[in-house]
Design a protein around this motif. Structure first.
Motif, short mmCIF file in Angstrom:
data_model
loop_
_atom_site.label_atom_id
_atom_site.label_comp_id
_atom_site.label_asym_id
_atom_site.label_seq_id
_atom_site.Cartn_x
_atom_site.Cartn_y
_atom_site.Cartn_z
N SER A 57 48.91 -1.03 88.21
CA SER A 57 48.31 0.03 89.00
C SER A 57 46.96 -0.43 89.51
N THR A 81 45.77 6.64 92.60
CA THR A 81 46.08 5.34 92.01
C THR A 81 47.40 4.87 92.60
N LEU A 83 50.67 2.67 92.31
CA LEU A 83 51.52 2.09 91.26
C LEU A 83 52.50 1.14 91.95
#
Length: 148
Positions: A57, A81, A83
């Motif tokens: 991530s 975030t 991923l």
């Protein structure tokens, strides 16, 4: 104020962006090299999840900007975030599997539009160069979120 929710919105649960699950495989040398370069670039914003399958991530806040909620309210992208999972064949023949974690719920149309944009960006980069594209995807995510 953009159309993305602010920091006090609840974080969305992670869902799979791709229609097919990643098959567990060890990272290739090329994938490991890209992961090492990304770790060097993004430092504390980079977090290794697994090497089998290769996944990690990257927090979209600016590198070195400190932890979330440190008294400074950053751009909307700082709430997200990215991923990433590298499937077999990445980057020579297929794009990465992407997802975002942040204040948009799994059924939010803005989240789906963001993932479509990022997947297209990644696929175009892979088709054009056959090389790693995650740095470009991170920049595209920041630009897209902050402009929306």
């Amino acid at each position: 104020t953009g159309s993305f929710p602010q920091a006090d919105a609840p974080a969305a649960a992670m869902t799979t962006a791709a229609s097919a699950p990643a098959v567990a495989h060890e990272a290739t040398e090329e994938q490991l090299e890209e992961m090492e370069a990304l770790e060097s670039i993004f430092a504390e914003e980079y977090s290794l999840i697994s090497t089998c399958p290769p996944s990690f991530s990257i927090k979209l806040r600016e590198p070195g900007s400190g932890p979330e909620g440190a008294g400074q309210r950053g751009p909307p992208s700082s709430l997200f975030t990215l991923l990433v999972t590298f499937p077999q064949g990445y980057p020579s023949s297929t794009g990465p599997l992407l997802d975002v974690d942040g204040p948009l719920g799994p059924s939010d149309a803005r989240r789906a539009a963001l993932l479509d944009h990022l997947s297209s960006t990644a696929q175009e980069a892979v088709e054009a160069t056959g090389a790693g594209c995650i740095f470009q995807v991170v920049e595209a995510a920041r630009e897209y979120i902050d402009a929306t």
